[in-house]
Every structure is written in C-alpha cells, then in structure tokens.
Design a protein around this motif. Structure first.
Motif, PDB file in Angstrom:
ATOM      1  N   LEU A 122       0.797  23.346  12.392  1.00 14.72           N
ATOM      2  CA  LEU A 122       0.914  22.035  13.035  1.00 14.72           C
ATOM      3  C   LEU A 122       1.700  22.131  14.335  1.00 14.72           C
ATOM      4  N   LEU A 123       2.704  22.971  14.371  1.00 12.43           N
ATOM      5  CA  LEU A 123       3.499  23.122  15.593  1.00 12.43           C
ATOM      6  C   LEU A 123       2.643  23.658  16.737  1.00 12.43           C
ATOM      7  N   ASN A 124       1.775  24.609  16.438  1.00  6.79           N
ATOM      8  CA  ASN A 124       0.917  25.161  17.481  1.00  6.79           C
ATOM      9  C   ASN A 124      -0.219  24.209  17.849  1.00  6.79           C
ATOM     10  N   ILE A 125      -0.666  23.398  16.896  1.00  6.84           N
ATOM     11  CA  ILE A 125      -1.642  22.356  17.225  1.00  6.84           C
ATOM     12  C   ILE A 125      -1.036  21.405  18.244  1.00  6.84           C
ATOM     13  N   GLU A 126       0.214  21.043  18.044  1.00 12.54           N
ATOM     14  CA  GLU A 126       0.887  20.148  18.985  1.00 12.54           C
ATOM     15  C   GLU A 126       1.020  20.804  20.368  1.00 12.54           C
ATOM     16  N   LYS A 127       1.366  22.080  20.408  1.00 18.01           N
ATOM     17  CA  LYS A 127       1.485  22.787  21.693  1.00 18.01           C
ATOM     18  C   LYS A 127       0.153  22.793  22.442  1.00 18.01           C
TER      19      LYS A 127
END
Length: 71
Positions: free
Chosen positions: A52-57
């Motif tokens: 999810l963190l990389n989806i946000e990035k």
C-alpha cells in the motif's frame, strides 16, 4: 473469485496505462515515485505484489488518486 495473479495483472495494466497517458517512461515514473526502475517493470508485468505504501508513492507520482487504480 478473482485470483491473486488476476489482481496483480489488472493493477499492472492500470499502472502502465496511466504512466503512458502521462508520457512517462518506467524510469521517469520510478524517479518521481522514489522507487527503482526495475520495480516498476515488475509491477507492470504482475511479478511483484506491491505494498500500500508503494501504491501511494506511484499514485502521487502519477498525480492520481489511489482509487483510480481500482476503478
């Protein structure tokens, strides 16, 4: 029921389509997102289960909402 691989494929296609709409290379997107170029390629080829963190990035780098990946 949708399989894990189907979800990854659909997500990867969406990332690729949004990236191309913005006229960005995988390297350009990776730079904007603070990720490695090969990681973007792996996502687009459904070889990586993204966090999810990389989806946000990636969403921020593409200037889209996270929900745009799933619509």
């Amino acid at each position: 029921m949708i399989s894990d691989s189907d979800i990854l494929k659909k997500f990867g296609v969406k990332v690729r389509n949004l990236r191309k709409q913005k006229n960005l290379s995988q390297e350009d997107l990776a730079d904007k997102a603070g990720l490695h170029r090969t990681y973007i390629g792996m996502i687009e080829r459904a070889e990586k289960n993204i966090t999810l963190l990389n989806i946000e990035k990636i969403a921020n780098a593409l200037e889209v909402s996270i929900k745009d990946f799933f619509s």
